[in-house]
Scaffold this motif. Structure first.
Motif, mmCIF file in Angstrom:
data_model
loop_
_atom_site.group_PDB
_atom_site.id
_atom_site.type_symbol
_atom_site.label_atom_id
_atom_site.label_comp_id
_atom_site.label_asym_id
_atom_site.label_seq_id
_atom_site.Cartn_x
_atom_site.Cartn_y
_atom_site.Cartn_z
ATOM 1 N N ASP A 182 43.801 -4.792 16.947
ATOM 2 C CA ASP A 182 42.337 -5.221 16.852
ATOM 3 C C ASP A 182 41.499 -5.480 17.981
ATOM 4 N N TYR A 185 39.710 -2.249 19.550
ATOM 5 C CA TYR A 185 38.777 -2.184 18.815
ATOM 6 C C TYR A 185 37.311 -3.088 19.402
ATOM 7 N N GLN A 186 37.775 -4.342 19.314
ATOM 8 C CA GLN A 186 36.651 -5.329 19.880
ATOM 9 C C GLN A 186 35.961 -5.248 20.896
ATOM 10 N N THR A 191 34.607 -2.322 14.797
ATOM 11 C CA THR A 191 35.293 -3.124 13.844
ATOM 12 C C THR A 191 36.680 -2.713 13.544
ATOM 13 N N PRO A 192 37.708 -3.642 13.957
ATOM 14 C CA PRO A 192 38.922 -3.216 13.394
ATOM 15 C C PRO A 192 39.327 -2.809 12.100
ATOM 16 N N PRO A 193 40.363 -2.088 11.745
ATOM 17 C CA PRO A 193 40.756 -1.800 10.437
ATOM 18 C C PRO A 193 41.254 -3.064 9.739
ATOM 19 N N ARG A 194 40.774 -3.130 8.587
ATOM 20 C CA ARG A 194 41.096 -4.393 7.516
ATOM 21 C C ARG A 194 42.566 -4.311 7.401
ATOM 22 N N GLU A 195 43.348 -3.125 7.072
ATOM 23 C CA GLU A 195 44.742 -3.148 6.592
ATOM 24 C C GLU A 195 45.688 -2.869 7.771
ATOM 25 N N GLU A 196 46.827 -3.403 7.670
ATOM 26 C CA GLU A 196 47.883 -3.346 8.691
ATOM 27 C C GLU A 196 48.340 -1.876 8.800
ATOM 28 N N TRP A 252 42.983 4.832 16.432
ATOM 29 C CA TRP A 252 43.556 3.798 17.161
ATOM 30 C C TRP A 252 44.264 4.317 18.258
#
Length: 298
Positions: A182, A185-186, A191-196, A252
């Motif tokens: 994450d 991305y930041q 915006t990082p993905p919400r899912e693992e 990623w």
């Protein structure tokens, strides 16, 4: 709870492996360029010595250290530039890279040994300010020193055309790469993905190291060595053996970095065609990051 002594043992071992190469290096090779832009072999050792000493300062005088680096590594999307962070990361090592070889190697040995001793003795629960979003535990800092020593050591080995055998110490590098997803991305204002994601890596000893839900639709698989090289930006994603399922996992890998320093340029692509089996291949500009600062404490 993490075994701090075991992690520091790995830090000591990683440094010793690199020490064996640089200590006896012919003086004519000492200032040879490495794949990291602007860093010679002497510069790599100077960088490790400088960052060891920075950690010591952060432990001994946390408030002063926090003031010194406040804002210097602000996310590039907030400042529009990464120059300030890059200059800070490189400036401390520049002067000492001109030291005579024996003097610099001795200073590096001393700072690493001192840091090892202090990390082992820190009270449980101690947090160390660093270039990450929040202070690091002693275990996380020790793991980060393993990562940085390994990554800069890779630059030296590559510069000399040497191949080193991967060891179980890679687990610290790949774990930091996974946990820093994450943050990568930041750092870029994304915006990082919400899912693992599911990550399954083939370890040097033959076992599988894994993270994330088994049934996650986004997945990364391959060797722990290539993941570590990609996550420290020592290998272009397209030249790795890593396979992805899902567009987000592929995205990623193209921005992954296991350290919290400025966004780097990484290694240039060698292969003509990607080895990825992702449904979408994203062409990215070359990246060349140094492991000048360290990842968030996951």
């Amino acid at each position: 709870m993490a075994d701090i002594d075991a992690i520091v043992d790995d830090f000591d071992a990683e440094r010793a492996d690199l020490d064996e190469v640089v200590a006896g290096l012919d003086a004519n090779l000492w200032n040879s360029p490495t794949p990291a832009q602007g860093l010679t072999i002497a510069g790599q050792v100077a960088h490790l010595n400088w960052t060891d000493e920075l950690v010591l300062r952060a432990i001994r005088s946390p408030a002063t250290f926090a003031e010194e680096v406040d804002g210097v590594l602000a996310p590039p999307h907030a400042t529009g530039s990464i120059n300030a962070g890059s200059e800070f990361v490189n400036a401390g090592a520049a002067e000492r890279s001109t030291f005579p070889q024996s003097r610099l190697v001795t200073a590096w040995r001393r700072s690493a040994a001192e840091l090892s001793s202090i990390l082992r003795a820190l009270p449980r629960g101690t947090r160390i300010p660093w270039f990450a979003p929040r202070p690091l535990s002693a275990a996380a800092m020790a793991a980060s020193r393993v990562m940085e020593t390994w990554a800069h050591g890779q630059d030296v080995f590559d510069a000399l055309g040497l191949t080193r055998q991967p060891t179980g110490r890679l687990v610290h590098v790949v774990r930091l790469g996974v946990r820093s997803r994450d943050f990568a991305y930041q750092l870029r204002g994304m915006t990082p993905p919400r899912e693992e994601f599911r990550v399954e890596l083939h370890a040097p000893g033959g076992e599988i190291w894994s993270w994330g839900p088994v049934d996650a639709p986004e997945k990364v698989e391959g060797s722990a060595l290539d993941f570590a090289l990609v996550a420290t930006q020592r290998l272009h994603r397209d030249d790795s053996d890593l396979i992805t399922w899902g567009e987000a996992a592929e995205e990623w890998l193209r921005i992954a970095q296991a350290y919290a320093g400025p966004v780097g340029q990484g290694r240039r692509r060698r292969a003509f065609q990607s080895r990825s089996e992702s449904v979408r291949l994203v062409e990215a500009p070359p990246q060349d990051g140094g492991a000048g600062a360290l990842p968030p404490d996951g």
